[in-house]
Enzyme design. Structure first.
Site, PDB file in Angstrom:
ATOM      1  N   GLY A 239      10.792  53.510 -31.846  1.00 21.71           N
ATOM      2  CA  GLY A 239      11.339  52.393 -32.603  1.00 21.71           C
ATOM      3  C   GLY A 239      12.834  52.343 -32.801  1.00 21.71           C
ATOM      4  N   GLU A 275       8.239  59.150 -30.037  1.00 18.80           N
ATOM      5  CA  GLU A 275       7.739  58.299 -28.949  1.00 18.80           C
ATOM      6  C   GLU A 275       8.724  57.183 -28.639  1.00 18.80           C
ATOM      7  OE1 GLU A 275       4.182  56.767 -30.706  1.00 18.80           O
ATOM      8  OE2 GLU A 275       3.074  58.639 -30.547  1.00 18.80           O
ATOM      9  N   GLY A 277      10.719  54.474 -26.515  1.00 19.11           N
ATOM     10  CA  GLY A 277      10.600  53.760 -25.249  1.00 19.11           C
ATOM     11  C   GLY A 277      11.911  53.052 -24.938  1.00 19.11           C
ATOM     12  N   ARG A 314      11.139  38.331 -22.598  1.00 20.76           N
ATOM     13  CA  ARG A 314      11.617  38.610 -23.958  1.00 20.76           C
ATOM     14  C   ARG A 314      12.323  37.423 -24.626  1.00 20.76           C
ATOM     15  NH1 ARG A 314      14.645  41.965 -25.538  1.00 20.76           N
ATOM     16  NH2 ARG A 314      13.393  42.706 -27.281  1.00 20.76           N
ATOM     17  N   TYR A 318      10.282  36.391 -27.869  1.00 25.08           N
ATOM     18  CA  TYR A 318      10.826  36.855 -29.152  1.00 25.08           C
ATOM     19  C   TYR A 318      12.143  36.169 -29.512  1.00 25.08           C
ATOM     20  CZ  TYR A 318       7.976  40.817 -27.487  1.00 25.08           C
ATOM     21  OH  TYR A 318       6.987  41.601 -26.979  1.00 25.08           O
ATOM     22  N   CYS A 346       7.935  25.597 -14.860  1.00 24.03           N
ATOM     23  CA  CYS A 346       7.724  24.240 -15.361  1.00 24.03           C
ATOM     24  C   CYS A 346       7.365  24.175 -16.826  1.00 24.03           C
ATOM     25  CB  CYS A 346       6.640  23.575 -14.524  1.00 24.03           C
ATOM     26  SG  CYS A 346       7.086  23.627 -12.797  1.00 24.03           S
ATOM     27  N   GLU A 347       8.170  24.766 -17.671  1.00 25.83           N
ATOM     28  CA  GLU A 347       8.059  24.536 -19.102  1.00 25.83           C
ATOM     29  C   GLU A 347       9.407  24.866 -19.732  1.00 25.83           C
ATOM     30  OE1 GLU A 347       5.783  27.617 -21.435  1.00 25.83           O
ATOM     31  OE2 GLU A 347       4.810  27.886 -19.498  1.00 25.83           O
ATOM     32  N   TYR A 375      10.659  46.873 -21.431  1.00 22.30           N
ATOM     33  CA  TYR A 375       9.877  45.661 -21.694  1.00 22.30           C
ATOM     34  C   TYR A 375      10.344  44.491 -20.818  1.00 22.30           C
ATOM     35  CZ  TYR A 375       8.760  48.662 -25.633  1.00 22.30           C
ATOM     36  OH  TYR A 375       8.388  49.739 -26.405  1.00 22.30           O
TER      37      TYR A 375
HETATM   38  N1  LLP Z   1       4.873  54.299 -30.100  1.00 23.39           N
HETATM   39  C1  LLP Z   1       4.002  53.305 -30.358  1.00 23.39           C
HETATM   40  C2  LLP Z   1       2.699  53.640 -30.954  1.00 23.39           C
HETATM   41  C3  LLP Z   1       4.360  51.976 -30.071  1.00 23.39           C
HETATM   42  O1  LLP Z   1       3.493  50.993 -30.336  1.00 23.39           O
HETATM   43  C4  LLP Z   1       5.621  51.694 -29.493  1.00 23.39           C
HETATM   44  C5  LLP Z   1       6.008  50.315 -29.159  1.00 23.39           C
HETATM   45  C6  LLP Z   1       6.482  52.768 -29.227  1.00 23.39           C
HETATM   46  C7  LLP Z   1       6.079  54.051 -29.547  1.00 23.39           C
HETATM   47  C8  LLP Z   1       7.824  52.582 -28.591  1.00 23.39           C
HETATM   48  O2  LLP Z   1       8.689  51.833 -29.370  1.00 23.39           O
HETATM   49  P1  LLP Z   1      10.224  51.702 -28.910  1.00 23.39           P
HETATM   50  O3  LLP Z   1      10.852  53.075 -29.040  1.00 23.39           O
HETATM   51  O4  LLP Z   1      10.252  51.215 -27.518  1.00 23.39           O
HETATM   52  O5  LLP Z   1      10.789  50.725 -29.874  1.00 23.39           O
HETATM   53  N2  LLP Z   1       7.594  44.153 -26.076  1.00 23.39           N
HETATM   54  C9  LLP Z   1       8.424  44.307 -27.245  1.00 23.39           C
HETATM   55  C10 LLP Z   1       8.343  45.699 -27.831  1.00 23.39           C
HETATM   56  C11 LLP Z   1       6.931  46.152 -28.165  1.00 23.39           C
HETATM   57  C12 LLP Z   1       6.861  47.532 -28.758  1.00 23.39           C
HETATM   58  C13 LLP Z   1       5.450  47.967 -28.896  1.00 23.39           C
HETATM   59  N3  LLP Z   1       5.269  49.309 -29.365  1.00 23.39           N
HETATM   60  C14 LLP Z   1       9.856  43.916 -26.896  1.00 23.39           C
HETATM   61  O6  LLP Z   1      10.129  43.544 -25.760  1.00 23.39           O
HETATM   62  O7  LLP Z   1      10.721  43.952 -27.766  1.00 23.39           O
END
Ligand code: LLP
Length: 421
Positions: A239, A275, A277, A314, A318, A346-347, A375
């Site tokens: 996060g 975790e 990402g 995205r 969002y 087409c939108e 993402y």
């Molecule tokens: N752990 C869990 C259980 C999660 O659900 C997520 C993300 C992460 C770790 C990784 O979070 P990060 O470090 O990447 O913030 N598609 C959206 C983001 C969806 C995130 C879902 N869960 C976007 O493009 O902003």
């Protein structure tokens, strides 16, 4: 910091000009920088130095096998949320004892796959899931290591669609019920309690909600230990936010995050898992696209690109901002033009940016969407029968296509017309 910088007026990915990749691969394409991925992994790993810890990359952000292999070789674990992601982790050579399995709806088949292939822990999100995991483990004659994901009811102050730690969100079990649920888990012979898990949301730009959640976790750890449970790991989720614009967002530094974790949880003697990402992959990737037309509307100019919402969803999903920059650097002092940057789909939702001041771009010229490594490709689709965009990895002066652009036959051959039609 990333490795997409101008050199002699050309936007480079490390030591390769993006225009040269475009000439070889065609547009649109995603391009990732190995040095940036490595740098971001190390920043997080270093931030937790001195504590027993494992950085489990949340591969939902970017799950290309080459990206996973690169991070795995640096020592990363993986956070997976489906049988498909688990298979990717294994295919990239990640050992099972470095894989954590998250997700609110794991099926018995996914549990079986991970128990047979090896798993560090399941982050269990409900009592019905706990009962199924217990049954699957007993059937296989193994014991499933678990952490229970608690929902701490903390508002992460992020976009509505990616906040996960409030009581109205579908994730985890209410922290108020944690002791009861752990007591129940301890009665199940197919489960072994190893820790607690929490994840409150994505793209957090403030440490305060993390700290609030982690203080609740620290208190719960003591309570659960007093109840006789062996709490030896804390999975803190992902996060940490990243800057999407060069100007106004200043997310916390990984080192400040690490210091806070040490301060709040350091005395508990638990191994820490995180975790991340987006922080690892986001600024390590760009989406390169070519301008098809510049079209004058009634009251605005449309930049019509060959990339579209199916390639990078995205902005449409969002309202997310991505900086869009030309591959050939604008001359200093060149006037900026205000564009609506759109794709060919087409939108009207297929809009990347409205009224965006940018250096002038002409038809045939190329641009890069920054901060598209997380993402981006993973959320792409074939909407409008547009083939999935290829992915390229750069390291120093070399590049390789790490996912080829499918040809149209491949796309058409996936459908079947029934004989009776
Ligand atoms: N752990 C869990 C259980 C999660 O659900 C997520 C993300 C992460 C770790 C990784 O979070 P990060 O470090 O990447 O913030 N598609 C959206 C983001 C969806 C995130 C879902 N869960 C976007 O493009 O902003």
């Amino acid at each position: 910091m990333d490795h997409f910088l101008y050199r002699d007026g050309r936007l480079m990915a490390e030591d390769v000009a993006l225009d040269d990749i475009a000439a070889a691969v065609g547009t649109p394409f995603y391009c990732y920088s190995a040095a940036t991925l490595t740098r971001h992994f190390r920043l997080l790993d270093d931030a937790l130095a001195g504590m027993d810890h494992l950085v489990c990359y949340a591969m939902k952000a970017n799950s290309n096998l080459a990206v996973l292999k690169l991070l795995g070789d640096l020592g990363a674990g993986m956070d997976v949320v489906s049988g498909g992601e688990y298979r990717r982790a294994i295919a990239a050579g990640i050992p099972g004892d470095r894989i954590v399995f998250s997700g609110v709806g794991k099926t018995a088949a996914e549990m079986r796959l991970a128990l047979e292939g090896g798993i560090r822990q399941f982050n269990v999100e409900s009592e019905p899931e706990m009962a199924v995991l217990n049954a699957v483990a007993l059937e296989l004659g193994v014991v499933a290591p678990i952490a229970v994901r608690v929902n701490p009811d903390v508002d992460a102050k992020t976009h509505e669609k990616i906040a996960t730690g409030r009581k109205e969100d579908k994730f985890g079990i209410p922290i108020s019920r944690a002791r009861e649920v752990y007591r129940h888990a301890a009665t199940m012979p197919g489960l072994q309690i190893v820790g607690i898990d929490v994840h409150i949301g994505s793209q957090l730009t403030d440490l305060a909600p993390f700290e609030q959640a982690y203080r609740k976790l620290a208190a719960l750890t003591l309570e659960l230990r007093a109840d006789g449970h062996d709490i030896r790991r804390l999975d803190l989720g992902g996060g940490l936010g990243i800057p999407y614009t060069r100007s106004n967002e200043v997310p916390p530094l990984p080192s400040d995050y690490g210091a806070m974790v040490r301060d709040v949880l350091g005395d508990l003697g638990c191994a820490i898992e995180i975790e991340p990402g987006r922080l690892i992959a986001g600024n390590a990737g760009v989406l390169v696209s070519e301008t098809i037309y510049v079209k004058e509307g009634e009251d605005r100019t449309f930049l019509i690109l060959d990339a579209a919402m199916n390639d990078l969803i995205r902005p449409a999903m969002y309202g997310a901002h991505h900086d869009i920059v030309p591959l050939n650097e604008a001359a200093p002092g060149a006037p900026s033009v205000v564009y609506d940057v759109v794709g060919p789909i087409c939108e009207s939702g297929d809009t990347f940016a409205r009224q965006r001041p940018m250096a002038e771009v002409k038809a045939g010229e190329r641009v890069a969407f920054r901060t598209a490594g997380a993402y981006g490709a993973v959320m792409s689709s074939e909407y409008n029968s547009r083939p999935l965009v290829p992915e390229v990895l750069v390291s120093g002066d070399q590049f390789a296509v790490i996912r080829a652009r499918p040809d149209f036959d491949e796309m058409l051959n996936r459908d079947t017309i029934p004989k009776w039609l």
